[in-house]
Enzyme design. Structure first.
Site, PDB file in Angstrom:
ATOM      1  N   HIS A  99      42.297  35.003  41.887  1.00 41.23           N
ATOM      2  CA  HIS A  99      41.668  34.565  40.643  1.00 41.23           C
ATOM      3  C   HIS A  99      41.320  33.093  40.722  1.00 41.23           C
ATOM      4  O   HIS A  99      42.043  32.308  41.350  1.00 41.23           O
ATOM      5  CB  HIS A  99      42.595  34.815  39.442  1.00 41.23           C
ATOM      6  CG  HIS A  99      41.844  34.810  38.159  1.00 41.23           C
ATOM      7  ND1 HIS A  99      41.593  33.667  37.450  1.00 41.23           N
ATOM      8  CD2 HIS A  99      41.235  35.821  37.503  1.00 41.23           C
ATOM      9  CE1 HIS A  99      40.874  33.982  36.390  1.00 41.23           C
ATOM     10  NE2 HIS A  99      40.639  35.279  36.390  1.00 41.23           N
ATOM     11  N   ASP A 139      41.533  43.551  37.226  1.00 46.24           N
ATOM     12  CA  ASP A 139      40.830  44.735  37.722  1.00 46.24           C
ATOM     13  C   ASP A 139      41.689  45.650  38.585  1.00 46.24           C
ATOM     14  O   ASP A 139      41.426  46.854  38.665  1.00 46.24           O
ATOM     15  CB  ASP A 139      39.597  44.311  38.531  1.00 46.24           C
ATOM     16  CG  ASP A 139      38.633  43.542  37.668  1.00 46.24           C
ATOM     17  OD1 ASP A 139      38.268  44.067  36.611  1.00 46.24           O
ATOM     18  OD2 ASP A 139      38.283  42.404  38.027  1.00 46.24           O
TER      19      ASP A 139
HETATM   20  C1  LIG Z   1      38.124  35.887  41.956  1.00 48.33           C
HETATM   21  C2  LIG Z   1      37.718  35.033  43.142  1.00 48.33           C
HETATM   22  C3  LIG Z   1      36.180  34.917  43.202  1.00 48.33           C
HETATM   23  C4  LIG Z   1      38.315  33.659  42.943  1.00 48.33           C
HETATM   24  O1  LIG Z   1      38.171  33.026  44.120  1.00 48.33           O
HETATM   25  P1  LIG Z   1      38.193  31.450  44.391  1.00 48.33           P
HETATM   26  O2  LIG Z   1      39.307  30.805  43.684  1.00 48.33           O
HETATM   27  O3  LIG Z   1      36.830  30.926  44.168  1.00 48.33           O
HETATM   28  O4  LIG Z   1      38.539  31.477  45.868  1.00 48.33           O
HETATM   29  P2  LIG Z   1      37.584  31.844  47.063  1.00 48.33           P
HETATM   30  O5  LIG Z   1      36.714  33.039  46.794  1.00 48.33           O
HETATM   31  O6  LIG Z   1      36.896  30.598  47.468  1.00 48.33           O
HETATM   32  O7  LIG Z   1      38.676  32.239  48.109  1.00 48.33           O
HETATM   33  C5  LIG Z   1      39.619  31.323  48.685  1.00 48.33           C
HETATM   34  C6  LIG Z   1      40.204  31.962  49.936  1.00 48.33           C
HETATM   35  O8  LIG Z   1      40.935  33.137  49.587  1.00 48.33           O
HETATM   36  C7  LIG Z   1      40.311  34.287  50.131  1.00 48.33           C
HETATM   37  N1  LIG Z   1      40.302  35.320  49.113  1.00 48.33           N
HETATM   38  C8  LIG Z   1      40.168  35.140  47.772  1.00 48.33           C
HETATM   39  N2  LIG Z   1      40.198  36.316  47.156  1.00 48.33           N
HETATM   40  C9  LIG Z   1      40.358  37.239  48.113  1.00 48.33           C
HETATM   41  C10 LIG Z   1      40.447  38.639  48.091  1.00 48.33           C
HETATM   42  N3  LIG Z   1      40.394  39.304  46.928  1.00 48.33           N
HETATM   43  N4  LIG Z   1      40.609  39.283  49.255  1.00 48.33           N
HETATM   44  C11 LIG Z   1      40.679  38.617  50.408  1.00 48.33           C
HETATM   45  N5  LIG Z   1      40.603  37.289  50.499  1.00 48.33           N
HETATM   46  C12 LIG Z   1      40.425  36.606  49.373  1.00 48.33           C
HETATM   47  C13 LIG Z   1      38.892  33.873  50.486  1.00 48.33           C
HETATM   48  O9  LIG Z   1      38.347  34.654  51.491  1.00 48.33           O
HETATM   49  C14 LIG Z   1      39.111  32.433  50.898  1.00 48.33           C
HETATM   50  O10 LIG Z   1      39.663  32.432  52.166  1.00 48.33           O
HETATM   51  P3  LIG Z   1      39.303  31.277  53.208  1.00 48.33           P
HETATM   52  O11 LIG Z   1      39.800  29.998  52.565  1.00 48.33           O
HETATM   53  O12 LIG Z   1      40.032  31.669  54.426  1.00 48.33           O
HETATM   54  O13 LIG Z   1      37.816  31.295  53.334  1.00 48.33           O
HETATM   55  C15 LIG Z   1      38.237  35.657  44.468  1.00 48.33           C
HETATM   56  O14 LIG Z   1      39.642  35.704  44.462  1.00 48.33           O
HETATM   57  C16 LIG Z   1      37.657  37.034  44.703  1.00 48.33           C
HETATM   58  O15 LIG Z   1      36.532  37.138  45.193  1.00 48.33           O
HETATM   59  N6  LIG Z   1      38.427  38.101  44.366  1.00 48.33           N
HETATM   60  C17 LIG Z   1      37.902  39.430  44.496  1.00 48.33           C
HETATM   61  C18 LIG Z   1      36.946  39.751  43.375  1.00 48.33           C
HETATM   62  C19 LIG Z   1      37.639  40.015  42.073  1.00 48.33           C
HETATM   63  O16 LIG Z   1      38.644  40.723  42.012  1.00 48.33           O
HETATM   64  N7  LIG Z   1      37.086  39.464  41.008  1.00 48.33           N
HETATM   65  C20 LIG Z   1      37.585  39.669  39.653  1.00 48.33           C
HETATM   66  C21 LIG Z   1      38.196  38.413  39.133  1.00 48.33           C
HETATM   67  S1  LIG Z   1      38.999  38.709  37.573  1.00 48.33           S
END
Ligand SMILES: CC(C)(COP(=O)(O)OP(=O)(O)OC[C@H]1O[C@@H](n2cnc3c(N)ncnc32)[C@H](O)[C@@H]1OP(=O)(O)O)[C@@H](O)C(=O)NCCC(=O)NCCS
Length: 386
Positions: free
Chosen positions: A272, A323
């Site tokens: 998140h 989710d």
């Molecule tokens: C929600 C989300 C966008 C927030 O992400 P964020 O804080 O912006 O972090 P990032 O997407 O930049 O991810 C940071 C790191 O964690 C990893 N990561 C984050 N969520 C992940 C996931 N669900 N599965 C695998 N790896 C994940 C990324 O690949 C990244 O790794 P890296 O540093 O090696 O490149 C992200 O966790 C995600 O995409 N989750 C899946 C989608 C989801 O469930 N969305 C609903 C949110 S309520």
């Protein structure tokens, strides 16, 4: 990941606007460090265990919990608006006849809400009183629209709403064409409460940006539906169900996760942008998913999600978000996968409209700046000289 980088010009650029406070709001607050969520000051834990979705709608729009008579009045206005204009029903049927059968319900919902604006004589009256009435109609009609989209794409007639049912039960009734199981309706009601608002998430921010131009509520909500549909936002609940179906057994989780992570693939439903500890909404959905499995006599989907939670925590330090467990819960209720995100919208319309009301009440056009990284002083070359 460092989300603030230094621009060439020396200014700080907040990628993804992380940590940027872009509005003052009294609607909801997320404390990512402590894993807390409140709506108008009231804890999500109290709301999830003691309240109803309709009560939460009143809370979000009015800043406090309703007295009994006020709740009854809101419920009466909502149920009086459940029914759609006949031309909108025809539009939904027409869409189902003409678009490819696999057309996503979120695309259909976005189109129908956009069209609905033209049937509402008050759409362009942005006064608080008219906006509350528009918000009531939208909140009442989202479930009717989503259910009609699902039925007509399956060559079934839409089912007329039942005014004596609440929003959750009515949606299940209109989707299935039969009275829903009481527990299923209760679980959906709690799921709607849990997803109603989440501060400046991507779709709510989108709604506020559009409302900030003083465009009408339908435009703001149509744009918000578009933002919600993405897999990094509301689309994650359908995406994780696809993953659960692919894994298909608790024993398959370890290999699936390791393989996915080695390929840098994301496991939807985990991680998140704000929560650094347990997402409080996941706490309730985990409980409901387990309870649903027990009642239906098969905890397989709960068990796979729970194993996924264990492995994701160990391998990546990532926790389930809203989710993760809503997917298995909806699946066990027999809801089609691609309706999970429209159900999120049926809930979030309450938060979107609350934020739009707040934006209209104290409006300022939202207009940030971009750090320009392109070339300058490029000579103009007439087209025939290339
Ligand atoms: C929600 C989300 C966008 C927030 O992400 P964020 O804080 O912006 O972090 P990032 O997407 O930049 O991810 C940071 C790191 O964690 C990893 N990561 C984050 N969520 C992940 C996931 N669900 N599965 C695998 N790896 C994940 C990324 O690949 C990244 O790794 P890296 O540093 O090696 O490149 C992200 O966790 C995600 O995409 N989750 C899946 C989608 C989801 O469930 N969305 C609903 C949110 S309520």
């Amino acid at each position: 990941m460092d989300t603030v980088k230094q621009s060439a010009a020396g200014s700080a650029v907040a990628t993804g606007l992380r940590g940027v406070v872009a509005a003052s709001s009294s609607i909801g607050d997320v404390n990512g460090e402590k894993g807390e969520l409140i709506y108008q000051g009231v804890s999500i834990h109290d709301l999830a265990t003691k309240s109803t979705f309709e009560e939460v709608v009143f809370l979000l729009w009015n800043g406090r919990l309703p007295k009994r008579a006020e709740l009854e009045e809101l419920k009466a206005s909502l149920s009086a608006s459940y029914k759609l204009p006949a031309d909108i029903v025809e539009l939904i049927k027409g869409i189902s006849k003409r678009v490819p059968a696999k057309a996503d319900p979120m695309d259909r919902l976005r189109t129908v809400i956009s069209a609905l604006a033209m049937f509402d004589e008050e759409a362009n009256d942005l006064s608080h009183e008219a906006s509350i009435r528009v918000a009531t109609r939208l909140t009442a009609q989202f479930p009717t629209i989503v259910a009609a989209i699902d039925r007509t794409r399956n060559n079934l007639e839409p089912v007329e709403p039942k005014p004596d049912l609440n929003i959750a039960a009515n949606f299940l009734y209109m989707m299935k064409g039969e009275m829903p199981d009481e527990f299923d309706a209760h679980v959906l009601d709690v799921a709607l409460i849990l997803q109603a608002d989440h501060e400046l998430n991507a779709s709510t921010f989108t709604a506020r940006v559009v409302a900030g131009t003083l465009a009408n509520m339908y435009s703001a909500v149509t744009a918000a539906i578009g933002a919600l549909s993405g897999p990094l936002h509301g689309g994650a609940n359908t995406a994780i169900m696809k993953i659960l179906l692919e894994i298909d057994s608790v024993d398959g989780v370890e290999n699936y996760v390791k393989d996915a992570l080695s390929k840098k693939k994301k496991i939807m439903g985990f991680g998140h942008a704000v929560y650094k500890t347990e997402d409080p909404r996941a706490t309730h959905l985990r409980r409901l998913s387990q309870e649903m499995g027990k009642r239906k006599g098969d905890t397989k989907w709960y068990d796979i999600t729970a194993k996924l939670e264990e492995v994701m925590k160990r391998e990546k330090g990532l926790l389930p978000n809203v989710d993760a467990y809503s997917a298995s819960t909806y699946y066990m209720m027999g809801i089609p996968l691609d309706l999970y995100t429209p159900i999120f919208a049926i809930s979030r319309i309450s938060g979107w409209t609350a934020h739009i009301l707040e934006q209209y009440a104290d409006n300022k056009l939202i207009r940030p700046r971009a750090e320009y990284v392109g070339p300058r002083d490029v000579p103009y070359v007439p087209i025939d000289e290339w």
